[in-house]
Design a protein around this motif. Structure first.
Motif, short mmCIF file in Angstrom:
data_model
loop_
_atom_site.label_atom_id
_atom_site.label_comp_id
_atom_site.label_asym_id
_atom_site.label_seq_id
_atom_site.Cartn_x
_atom_site.Cartn_y
_atom_site.Cartn_z
N GLN A 195 38.77 33.48 31.28
CA GLN A 195 40.28 33.65 30.84
C GLN A 195 41.09 32.64 31.14
OE1 GLN A 195 42.24 37.24 32.41
NE2 GLN A 195 43.99 36.20 32.70
N LYS A 249 37.04 36.72 34.58
CA LYS A 249 38.46 36.32 35.13
C LYS A 249 38.35 34.52 34.86
CE LYS A 249 41.65 38.04 36.35
NZ LYS A 249 42.79 37.99 35.74
N GLU A 302 45.16 34.40 40.39
CA GLU A 302 44.29 35.19 39.48
C GLU A 302 42.89 35.52 40.01
OE1 GLU A 302 45.23 37.11 36.59
OE2 GLU A 302 47.02 36.91 37.61
#
Length: 207
Positions: free
Chosen positions: A33, A30, A65
């Motif tokens: 990303q 994550k 996120e």
């Protein structure tokens, strides 16, 4: 205070909370990303954090996120910072379970408001890989428990003074509570622990 800091070039640094420097694969994916969607760069810090560089309009999305994979934002400013640790029992030289102890202490104290930053570090043996004596509160593992040093400051190259030794894992939290209590009582506004010790003496912090 949350670790969201505007940089001199206009980028914004978002600092995920990574107590003990631990992170799992899903969280690392994550972060990668979010880095690629932001400035394309991340920065590792001495506090065992990965700093995500992004733009101001994406900060809220980055926080959302990160939360999806169980990551909060690291505390900064006048707080107890995320606790740093060596690998503890994973290392062949470890004499104490520093990593497990650091995670327990982080869970209890991280984010608490202080007169100034309070940095805590754990080293599982006298090799002192986490430079515990350069932190406000530092623990160094020995055969009999932990040595406790207080008043270190890495940037000013001030080494902490030995306050106690042979401390067990079960005693750690009580020692920290006592140190913090005296610090908050005696500190002037924005005064670091090292300065308080210089002014009032080490004995004021002894139990």
């Amino acid at each position: 205070m949350e670790g969201i800091v505007k940089q001199t070039n206009g980028a914004v640094a978002v600092i995920p909370a990574t107590p003990g420097g631990l992170i799992n694969g899903e969280q690392l994916t994550k972060i990668a990303q979010l880095v690629n969607e932001g400035a394309g760069l991340a920065k590792f810090t001495t506090a065992e954090h990965i700093v995500i560089l992004t733009t101001e309009d994406k900060v809220n999305n980055v926080k959302q996120e990160l939360a999806k994979v169980g990551l909060g934002i690291a505390p900064v400013g006048p707080t107890v910072r995320n606790v740093k640790s060596c690998p503890g029992g994973l290392c062949q030289f470890a004499l104490q379970e520093a990593l497990n102890d650091a995670l327990a202490i982080d869970k209890e104290f991280s984010g608490q408001e202080m007169p100034n930053a309070v940095k805590i570090a754990f080293s599982g043996c006298p090799r002192n890989c986490m430079e515990s004596r350069c932190n406000d509160i530092g623990f160094v593992g020995t055969q009999k428990g932990y040595q406790l040093y207080i008043g270190g400051k890495g940037g000013k190259q001030v080494l902490g003074e030995l306050l106690a030794q042979d401390i067990t894992s079960e005693e750690l939290a009580n020692y920290i509570k006592h140190i913090i209590s005296v610090y908050k009582k005696e500190a002037k506004p924005k005064e670091r622990l090292a300065s308080v010790i210089s002014r009032v003496g080490l004995d004021a912090f002894k139990k």
